[in-house]
Design a protein around this motif. Structure first.
Motif, mmCIF file in Angstrom:
data_model
loop_
_atom_site.group_PDB
_atom_site.id
_atom_site.type_symbol
_atom_site.label_atom_id
_atom_site.label_comp_id
_atom_site.label_asym_id
_atom_site.label_seq_id
_atom_site.Cartn_x
_atom_site.Cartn_y
_atom_site.Cartn_z
ATOM 1 N N MET A 31 0.845 -1.195 0.000
ATOM 2 C CA MET A 31 0.000 0.000 0.000
ATOM 3 C C MET A 31 0.882 1.248 0.000
ATOM 4 N N THR A 32 0.594 2.195 -0.851
ATOM 5 C CA THR A 32 1.355 3.432 -0.902
ATOM 6 C C THR A 32 0.989 4.329 0.271
ATOM 7 N N GLN A 33 1.990 4.868 0.942
ATOM 8 C CA GLN A 33 1.751 5.763 2.057
ATOM 9 C C GLN A 33 1.877 7.212 1.595
ATOM 10 N N ALA A 34 0.911 8.032 1.971
ATOM 11 C CA ALA A 34 0.982 9.449 1.637
ATOM 12 C C ALA A 34 2.084 10.108 2.460
ATOM 13 N N LEU A 35 2.767 11.070 1.854
ATOM 14 C CA LEU A 35 3.802 11.800 2.570
ATOM 15 C C LEU A 35 3.152 12.717 3.598
ATOM 16 N N THR A 36 3.751 12.797 4.765
ATOM 17 C CA THR A 36 3.162 13.612 5.829
ATOM 18 C C THR A 36 3.761 15.010 5.882
ATOM 19 N N LYS A 37 4.901 15.227 5.247
ATOM 20 C CA LYS A 37 5.518 16.547 5.260
ATOM 21 C C LYS A 37 4.942 17.418 4.156
ATOM 22 N N GLN A 38 5.195 18.720 4.231
ATOM 23 C CA GLN A 38 4.819 19.636 3.166
ATOM 24 C C GLN A 38 5.664 19.329 1.924
ATOM 25 N N VAL A 39 5.025 19.293 0.770
ATOM 26 C CA VAL A 39 5.745 19.004 -0.468
ATOM 27 C C VAL A 39 5.365 20.034 -1.528
ATOM 28 N N THR A 40 6.220 20.165 -2.518
ATOM 29 C CA THR A 40 5.926 21.019 -3.660
ATOM 30 C C THR A 40 5.084 20.238 -4.663
ATOM 31 N N PHE A 41 4.558 20.956 -5.642
ATOM 32 C CA PHE A 41 3.778 20.272 -6.674
ATOM 33 C C PHE A 41 4.630 19.245 -7.416
ATOM 34 N N ASP A 42 5.860 19.611 -7.769
ATOM 35 C CA ASP A 42 6.727 18.689 -8.499
ATOM 36 C C ASP A 42 7.085 17.465 -7.654
ATOM 37 N N GLU A 43 7.260 17.649 -6.366
ATOM 38 C CA GLU A 43 7.519 16.506 -5.485
ATOM 39 C C GLU A 43 6.293 15.593 -5.430
ATOM 40 N N PHE A 44 5.126 16.188 -5.421
ATOM 41 C CA PHE A 44 3.883 15.408 -5.429
ATOM 42 C C PHE A 44 3.772 14.560 -6.694
ATOM 43 N N ILE A 45 4.059 15.162 -7.842
ATOM 44 C CA ILE A 45 3.975 14.428 -9.109
ATOM 45 C C ILE A 45 5.005 13.298 -9.143
ATOM 46 N N ALA A 46 6.204 13.559 -8.647
ATOM 47 C CA ALA A 46 7.244 12.525 -8.624
ATOM 48 C C ALA A 46 6.862 11.382 -7.684
ATOM 49 N N TRP A 47 6.182 11.713 -6.582
ATOM 50 C CA TRP A 47 5.765 10.710 -5.602
ATOM 51 C C TRP A 47 4.564 9.896 -6.066
ATOM 52 N N TYR A 48 3.690 10.492 -6.842
ATOM 53 C CA TYR A 48 2.384 9.887 -7.143
ATOM 54 C C TYR A 48 2.566 8.486 -7.728
ATOM 55 N N PRO A 49 1.958 7.478 -7.112
ATOM 56 C CA PRO A 49 2.128 6.095 -7.586
ATOM 57 C C PRO A 49 1.473 5.883 -8.956
ATOM 58 N N GLU A 50 2.196 5.216 -9.853
ATOM 59 C CA GLU A 50 1.679 4.994 -11.200
ATOM 60 C C GLU A 50 0.579 3.950 -11.222
ATOM 61 N N SER A 51 0.679 2.956 -10.383
ATOM 62 C CA SER A 51 -0.334 1.896 -10.356
ATOM 63 C C SER A 51 -0.945 1.830 -8.962
ATOM 64 N N SER A 52 -2.100 2.430 -8.831
ATOM 65 C CA SER A 52 -2.787 2.448 -7.549
ATOM 66 C C SER A 52 -4.280 2.600 -7.792
ATOM 67 N N ASP A 53 -5.076 1.946 -6.953
ATOM 68 C CA ASP A 53 -6.529 2.111 -7.076
ATOM 69 C C ASP A 53 -7.017 3.288 -6.251
ATOM 70 N N ARG A 54 -6.090 4.037 -5.681
ATOM 71 C CA ARG A 54 -6.424 5.214 -4.889
ATOM 72 C C ARG A 54 -6.040 6.482 -5.634
ATOM 73 N N HIS A 55 -6.743 7.566 -5.329
ATOM 74 C CA HIS A 55 -6.453 8.851 -5.955
ATOM 75 C C HIS A 55 -6.020 9.851 -4.886
ATOM 76 N N TYR A 56 -5.110 10.728 -5.288
ATOM 77 C CA TYR A 56 -4.571 11.712 -4.367
ATOM 78 C C TYR A 56 -4.612 13.096 -5.002
ATOM 79 N N GLU A 57 -4.737 14.101 -4.152
ATOM 80 C CA GLU A 57 -4.608 15.484 -4.582
ATOM 81 C C GLU A 57 -3.642 16.185 -3.640
ATOM 82 N N LEU A 58 -3.138 17.319 -4.101
ATOM 83 C CA LEU A 58 -2.252 18.133 -3.279
ATOM 84 C C LEU A 58 -2.986 19.406 -2.909
#
Length: 207
Positions: A1-28
């Protein structure tokens, strides 16, 4: 299971982190990664119905637009990024999007004809955070489809009831019109759309 980052991140860090194969959706949201609530069946049916109805109009009228399976809208004011339930993109304008081909990221409001959010339990994000960012980005039309009548009366009226709020950008600011029950939806982007609010709210129900 992918864990969401708990620290503040930039948009580019969010895109780099975002899992390519996941049944969950995330927003920043303002630098915080938010796991989006799992869509209910009704939520999915309404989003799918709107998607299909707009696709039919695009095809019928040969409008130079398309509806992507997914994309991320990047805010211009904050480290925020959103995955709308439905988005209609301009085929010509998308050619000038610097991050579209490789990352499916929208950075310019001029690339968007229409964006739709179907309200879930996190309704306040749709009426506040996203509305402000979509307005600042210059997205010309924004629908909030509130099929459960959730949220404050200042957003959907009194008594609270299922409401579709359509925000149109006029001189840089959103002006809203609201539709309920058998009101015929009036969309600036799709003026010939022949749908009532009730038809959208009842999507998927057997007559």
């Amino acid at each position: 299971m992918t864990q969401a980052l708990t620290k503040q991140v930039t948009f580019d860090e969010f895109i780099a982190w975002y899992p390519e194969s996941s049944d969950r959706h995330y927003e920043l949201h303002d630098g915080v990664i938010v796991e989006m609530p799992k869509s209910t069946g009704k939520h999915s049916e309404i989003a799918g119905f709107i998607n299909g109805s707009l696709f039919i109009e695009i095809t019928r009228l040969s409008i130079p637009c398309f509806i992507p399976k997914e994309c991320v809208i990047k805010s211009i004011n904050t480290d925020s990024g959103y995955e709308p339930d439905v988005i209609v993109l301009d085929r010509q304008a998308i050619m000038d999007e610097p991050r579209w081909k490789k990352e499916s990221i929208i950075t310019r409001g001029s690339s968007v004809k229409l964006v739709v959010e179907v309200v879930s339990t996190n309704w306040s994000d749709d009426y506040a955070l996203k509305l402000e960012d979509y307005e600042s980005l210059g997205i010309p039309e924004y629908w909030i489809v509130n099929y459960l009548g959730l949220g404050g009366r200042r957003f959907i009226g009194n008594p609270k009831q299922p409401t579709i709020s359509i925000y149109q950008l006029i001189e840089g600011e959103y002006q809203v019109r609201q539709f309920r029950e058998n009101d015929l939806i009036q969309s600036p982007a799709f003026p010939e759309l022949n749908l009532t609010a009730e038809q959208i709210f009842r999507a998927g129900e057997v007559a």
